[in-house]
Design a protein around this motif. Structure first.
Motif, mmCIF file in Angstrom:
data_model
loop_
_atom_site.group_PDB
_atom_site.id
_atom_site.type_symbol
_atom_site.label_atom_id
_atom_site.label_comp_id
_atom_site.label_asym_id
_atom_site.label_seq_id
_atom_site.Cartn_x
_atom_site.Cartn_y
_atom_site.Cartn_z
ATOM 1 N N TYR A 154 -0.880 -9.322 -5.529
ATOM 2 C CA TYR A 154 0.196 -8.433 -5.968
ATOM 3 C C TYR A 154 -0.414 -7.038 -6.008
ATOM 4 O O TYR A 154 -1.493 -6.838 -6.569
ATOM 5 C CB TYR A 154 0.672 -8.844 -7.367
ATOM 6 N N LYS A 174 -0.269 -12.513 -11.887
ATOM 7 C CA LYS A 174 0.876 -11.661 -12.192
ATOM 8 C C LYS A 174 1.830 -12.349 -13.160
ATOM 9 O O LYS A 174 2.387 -11.727 -14.042
ATOM 10 C CB LYS A 174 1.615 -11.269 -10.909
ATOM 11 N N TYR A 233 5.964 -1.917 -5.256
ATOM 12 C CA TYR A 233 4.984 -2.987 -5.243
ATOM 13 C C TYR A 233 5.110 -3.793 -3.953
ATOM 14 O O TYR A 233 6.104 -3.703 -3.236
ATOM 15 C CB TYR A 233 5.079 -3.891 -6.468
ATOM 16 N N GLY A 262 0.632 -3.281 -7.209
ATOM 17 C CA GLY A 262 1.644 -2.529 -7.931
ATOM 18 C C GLY A 262 1.260 -1.080 -8.146
ATOM 19 O O GLY A 262 0.150 -0.657 -7.823
ATOM 20 N N ASN A 263 2.200 -0.335 -8.717
ATOM 21 C CA ASN A 263 2.060 1.094 -8.995
ATOM 22 C C ASN A 263 1.892 1.896 -7.708
ATOM 23 O O ASN A 263 1.173 2.885 -7.661
ATOM 24 C CB ASN A 263 0.914 1.374 -9.975
#
Length: 159
Positions: free
Chosen positions: A20, A99, A63, A22-23
């Motif tokens: 995963y 996650k 994401y 993200g951001n």
């Protein structure tokens, strides 16, 4: 078509080698993401998520998921890229299996719970209509409870 007959995807190597990310800044492209993660191993798939409805339709969701050939490659990429600044934002990189255990994915816990069956890799991101409705109802209920709790003390103070 989605298959629920593959229980090994949930905790097997295939799922464990999925990251995963993200951001992500909205300026990051799929090509840039692949280029950023390619040095750490063989990428077998990537899912760059986009808004499909509403006013942000067609814009990145912030994401993505990257699937490596092996767990070792995924762990190396996580170690090297997590926290790296891209367009001034630190990337969040986790094994996809982690996650589910970590709060902070951006949506309510109940919405994440509703999505778990879709995270097996066989049909990522798919929710049944009833699961979507249940997630929305839970979110509305939580919002009503929070709103009710914040209003109650103010009424008591004014009496």
């Amino acid at each position: 078509m989605c298959s629920d007959m593959e229980p090994n995807n949930i905790m097997g190597d295939k799922y464990e080698s999925r990251l995963y990310i993200g951001n992500l800044d909205f300026r990051i492209t799929e090509a840039a993401l692949i280029k950023m993660f390619s040095p750490f191993g063989t990428i077998v798939s990537e899912d760059f998520l986009w808004h499909t409805r509403g006013p942000k339709r067609g814009e990145p969701r912030g994401y993505a998921f990257v699937q490596y050939r092996t767990v070792e490659e995924a762990k190396l990429a996580k170690e090297k890229v997590h926290g790296k600044l891209v367009y001034g934002r630190p990337l969040v990189v986790r094994l996809a299996s982690e996650k589910d255990l970590v709060d902070g994915a951006g949506s309510s816990d109940k919405a994440i719970d509703a999505k778990k069956p879709g995270l097996t890799g066989s049909c990522p991101g798919q929710l049944t209509r009833s699961a979507k409705i249940a997630a929305i109802k839970n979110k509305l209920k939580d919002m009503e409870e929070q709103n009710h709790e914040t209003k109650r003390p103010k009424k008591d103070e004014g009496s």
